[in-house]
Motif scaffolding. Sequence first.
Motif, PDB file in Angstrom:
ATOM      1  N   VAL A   1       0.873  -1.173   0.000  1.00 18.32           N
ATOM      2  CA  VAL A   1       0.000   0.000   0.000  1.00 18.32           C
ATOM      3  C   VAL A   1       0.909   1.220   0.000  1.00 18.32           C
ATOM      4  O   VAL A   1       1.608   1.501   0.973  1.00 18.32           O
ATOM      5  CB  VAL A   1      -0.935   0.025   1.227  1.00 18.32           C
ATOM      6  CG1 VAL A   1      -1.794   1.285   1.205  1.00 18.32           C
ATOM      7  CG2 VAL A   1      -1.827  -1.217   1.240  1.00 18.32           C
ATOM      8  N   THR A   2       0.946   1.933  -1.118  1.00 23.67           N
ATOM      9  CA  THR A   2       1.814   3.085  -1.299  1.00 23.67           C
ATOM     10  C   THR A   2       0.992   4.363  -1.353  1.00 23.67           C
ATOM     11  O   THR A   2      -0.237   4.328  -1.334  1.00 23.67           O
ATOM     12  CB  THR A   2       2.620   2.951  -2.600  1.00 23.67           C
ATOM     13  OG1 THR A   2       1.734   3.110  -3.718  1.00 23.67           O
ATOM     14  CG2 THR A   2       3.303   1.584  -2.685  1.00 23.67           C
ATOM     15  N   ASP A   3       1.684   5.500  -1.446  1.00 21.68           N
ATOM     16  CA  ASP A   3       0.981   6.775  -1.564  1.00 21.68           C
ATOM     17  C   ASP A   3       0.122   6.830  -2.821  1.00 21.68           C
ATOM     18  O   ASP A   3      -0.884   7.541  -2.873  1.00 21.68           O
ATOM     19  CB  ASP A   3       1.995   7.928  -1.590  1.00 21.68           C
ATOM     20  CG  ASP A   3       2.741   8.071  -0.276  1.00 21.68           C
ATOM     21  OD1 ASP A   3       2.272   7.498   0.731  1.00 21.68           O
ATOM     22  OD2 ASP A   3       3.798   8.731  -0.253  1.00 21.68           O
TER      23      ASP A   3
ATOM     24  N   ASP B   1      10.595   2.006   1.531  1.00 22.68           N
ATOM     25  CA  ASP B   1      10.588   2.673   2.829  1.00 22.68           C
ATOM     26  C   ASP B   1       9.324   2.230   3.556  1.00 22.68           C
ATOM     27  O   ASP B   1       8.240   2.710   3.302  1.00 22.68           O
ATOM     28  CB  ASP B   1      10.593   4.189   2.628  1.00 22.68           C
ATOM     29  CG  ASP B   1      10.620   4.955   3.944  1.00 22.68           C
ATOM     30  OD1 ASP B   1      10.490   4.309   5.005  1.00 22.68           O
ATOM     31  OD2 ASP B   1      10.755   6.193   3.904  1.00 22.68           O
ATOM     32  N   LEU B   2       9.487   1.262   4.456  1.00 18.06           N
ATOM     33  CA  LEU B   2       8.360   0.667   5.165  1.00 18.06           C
ATOM     34  C   LEU B   2       8.228   1.241   6.572  1.00 18.06           C
ATOM     35  O   LEU B   2       7.857   0.537   7.509  1.00 18.06           O
ATOM     36  CB  LEU B   2       8.527  -0.857   5.213  1.00 18.06           C
ATOM     37  CG  LEU B   2       8.700  -1.555   3.858  1.00 18.06           C
ATOM     38  CD1 LEU B   2       8.966  -3.037   4.039  1.00 18.06           C
ATOM     39  CD2 LEU B   2       7.478  -1.325   2.983  1.00 18.06           C
ATOM     40  N   GLY B   3       8.527   2.524   6.694  1.00 14.78           N
ATOM     41  CA  GLY B   3       8.415   3.194   7.981  1.00 14.78           C
ATOM     42  C   GLY B   3       9.708   3.807   8.450  1.00 14.78           C
ATOM     43  O   GLY B   3       9.763   4.374   9.549  1.00 14.78           O
ATOM     44  N   ALA B   4      10.770   3.740   7.656  1.00 12.71           N
ATOM     45  CA  ALA B   4      12.061   4.283   8.064  1.00 12.71           C
ATOM     46  C   ALA B   4      12.142   5.788   7.899  1.00 12.71           C
ATOM     47  O   ALA B   4      13.021   6.430   8.480  1.00 12.71           O
ATOM     48  CB  ALA B   4      13.177   3.615   7.261  1.00 12.71           C
ATOM     49  N   GLY B   5      11.259   6.373   7.097  1.00 10.77           N
ATOM     50  CA  GLY B   5      11.271   7.816   6.895  1.00 10.77           C
ATOM     51  C   GLY B   5      12.458   8.302   6.088  1.00 10.77           C
ATOM     52  O   GLY B   5      13.038   9.343   6.390  1.00 10.77           O
ATOM     53  N   ILE B   6      12.822   7.577   5.043  1.00 14.23           N
ATOM     54  CA  ILE B   6      14.018   7.914   4.256  1.00 14.23           C
ATOM     55  C   ILE B   6      13.792   9.152   3.397  1.00 14.23           C
ATOM     56  O   ILE B   6      14.654  10.017   3.282  1.00 14.23           O
ATOM     57  CB  ILE B   6      14.417   6.715   3.373  1.00 14.23           C
ATOM     58  CG1 ILE B   6      14.822   5.542   4.254  1.00 14.23           C
ATOM     59  CG2 ILE B   6      15.550   7.090   2.415  1.00 14.23           C
ATOM     60  CD1 ILE B   6      14.977   4.240   3.509  1.00 14.23           C
TER      61      ILE B   6
ATOM     62  N   VAL C   1      10.346   4.242  -2.568  1.00 15.05           N
ATOM     63  CA  VAL C   1       8.893   4.032  -2.563  1.00 15.05           C
ATOM     64  C   VAL C   1       8.419   3.883  -1.120  1.00 15.05           C
ATOM     65  O   VAL C   1       8.612   2.835  -0.499  1.00 15.05           O
ATOM     66  CB  VAL C   1       8.506   2.781  -3.367  1.00 15.05           C
ATOM     67  CG1 VAL C   1       6.993   2.600  -3.367  1.00 15.05           C
ATOM     68  CG2 VAL C   1       9.030   2.878  -4.793  1.00 15.05           C
ATOM     69  N   PRO C   2       7.804   4.934  -0.546  1.00 14.14           N
ATOM     70  CA  PRO C   2       7.207   4.782   0.789  1.00 14.14           C
ATOM     71  C   PRO C   2       5.986   3.867   0.716  1.00 14.14           C
ATOM     72  O   PRO C   2       5.182   3.953  -0.221  1.00 14.14           O
ATOM     73  CB  PRO C   2       6.797   6.210   1.166  1.00 14.14           C
ATOM     74  CG  PRO C   2       7.553   7.098   0.221  1.00 14.14           C
ATOM     75  CD  PRO C   2       7.708   6.316  -1.036  1.00 14.14           C
ATOM     76  N   ALA C   3       5.867   2.979   1.688  1.00  5.99           N
ATOM     77  CA  ALA C   3       4.735   2.048   1.728  1.00  5.99           C
ATOM     78  C   ALA C   3       4.473   1.658   3.168  1.00  5.99           C
ATOM     79  O   ALA C   3       5.334   1.799   4.041  1.00  5.99           O
ATOM     80  CB  ALA C   3       5.021   0.810   0.888  1.00  5.99           C
ATOM     81  N   GLU C   4       3.274   1.180   3.400  1.00  9.32           N
ATOM     82  CA  GLU C   4       2.932   0.716   4.744  1.00  9.32           C
ATOM     83  C   GLU C   4       3.713  -0.556   5.059  1.00  9.32           C
ATOM     84  O   GLU C   4       4.093  -1.304   4.143  1.00  9.32           O
ATOM     85  CB  GLU C   4       1.429   0.442   4.827  1.00  9.32           C
ATOM     86  CG  GLU C   4       0.574   1.692   4.682  1.00  9.32           C
ATOM     87  CD  GLU C   4      -0.914   1.389   4.813  1.00  9.32           C
ATOM     88  OE1 GLU C   4      -1.252   0.214   5.117  1.00  9.32           O
ATOM     89  OE2 GLU C   4      -1.723   2.312   4.596  1.00  9.32           O
TER      90      GLU C   4
END
Length: 496
Positions: free
Chosen positions: A410-412, A431-436, A451-454
Amino acid sequence: MNTEVIVVGAGPTGLMLAAELGLAGIDTVVLDRLAEPTGQSKAGSLQPRSAEVLDLRGLLDHLSEADRSRPGGHFAGLPVALDNTPWQTRHPNPVTLPQVALERLLADRLAELGVPVLRGHELVDLTQDDDGVTAGTRGPDGESRLRGRYLVGCDGAHSSVRKLAGFAFPGKAGTMSAVAADIEFAATSDLVPTGQRFFGDYMRRGGGYWTLLHPLGDGAYRMIFGNAERRDRHAPVTDAEVQAALHTVYGPETTLARIRHASRFSDANRQVERYRSDRVLLAGDAAHIHLPAGGQGVNLGLQDAFNLGWKLAAQLRGWASDGLLDTYHDERHPVGARVLRNAAAQSVFMGIGEGTEVAALREVVTELVTTPDGNRYISGMMSALDLRYDMPDAPAHELLGRRMPDVDLVTDAGPTRFSRLAGHGGGVLLDLGAGIGPAASAQLGGRVGVVPAEPVPGVDASAVLVRPDGHVCWAGDDVADGLDRALARWFGQPAR
């Protein structure tokens, strides 16, 4: 003519490599001595990891001829289906697909990318220097020369590139000869299989022959057979030869109508000592040959190409770290050696060796493969789903070096799955919560997409770095623990 990479051979390995190079924007030319593809089915299926590889580039959905209904893979035709579901794959079954259909798919991709395939052009000599490789060719318009910065031989078991470049090719000469043929029947007995079955059910023995016969569709069958008689590999396959095997194993009422295509092979088992000699590299059967047992040959070549393509592109674009291109040999040579070893073992079980000792050994190994642990071991080896590359200087993690599972994300931008993020051919930093944040991608010139994702159930990490070939090169919760080293190792130093 000048280009960046000359690929010799327009089989699955060469076409896959050219597609990867074309995707990276590398000027590439493919040469093949044949004026057109033979049309022979040759390899009949894709192993699960090869299906994943095609899926990573968005190609699998275009295989309208593919059949995913055949249950499980096999080891040496033993009567136990291999279960790939423990390996967390969306493609647990082999994908039934004639090699000619795979080649059409990859040729279409090259046409989309604008990569030329020069058919009817035979390589007759090559020389290399510090700056590149010059290939002498003979084609429809006579002799010509082609200059490239690198040349890759994907021209099969009797590779001209391997011979001209002086690669040593140690191993075992063939001790038997066999035939692979696409045929049509005039009449059949009840022993001739119809429809899709477990592949081991297609194996039969009798009268000194071992055979494998299965339908291809459109009224054609693929038949592989052999016996103790050895024949010159250059001798044409005759109707009488095929008919004798059919009568012996499938009954006198089974009669041949015609042979569409046929070729010979053996159990020769060889591998080059090095996959690279300066600016000349080898991939696929040019680098390794073995008995075609368990449908591993075309898959090994596709994955050679998938490993090499992005590394060669990095070298040509100037951002490769020291030694990156050499990791192609370091990673793929052991994989090839393992396939040669298991193919040699399978030859014992497939009726090529007979007698009470072989029968007893077949029974013991069959019992082992029926156990969960034994089946998982063999299925991972045959499918290449268990492959794990060495990733030095990275913190230990269960995913490190392994293929990234095609997990749901689940991405933005909404729900997707990992394979849909890899179609561009670059790296992916989940990025699964690392806040990169996106800064890492910008610093590396876009070679890695952040790619930020849950968080994903079953992925015990807040960030995962995946190479273009789908293998994890860093995973963890503390991005200060080696992530920068992994980025520099596999994707080059940050831009100033």
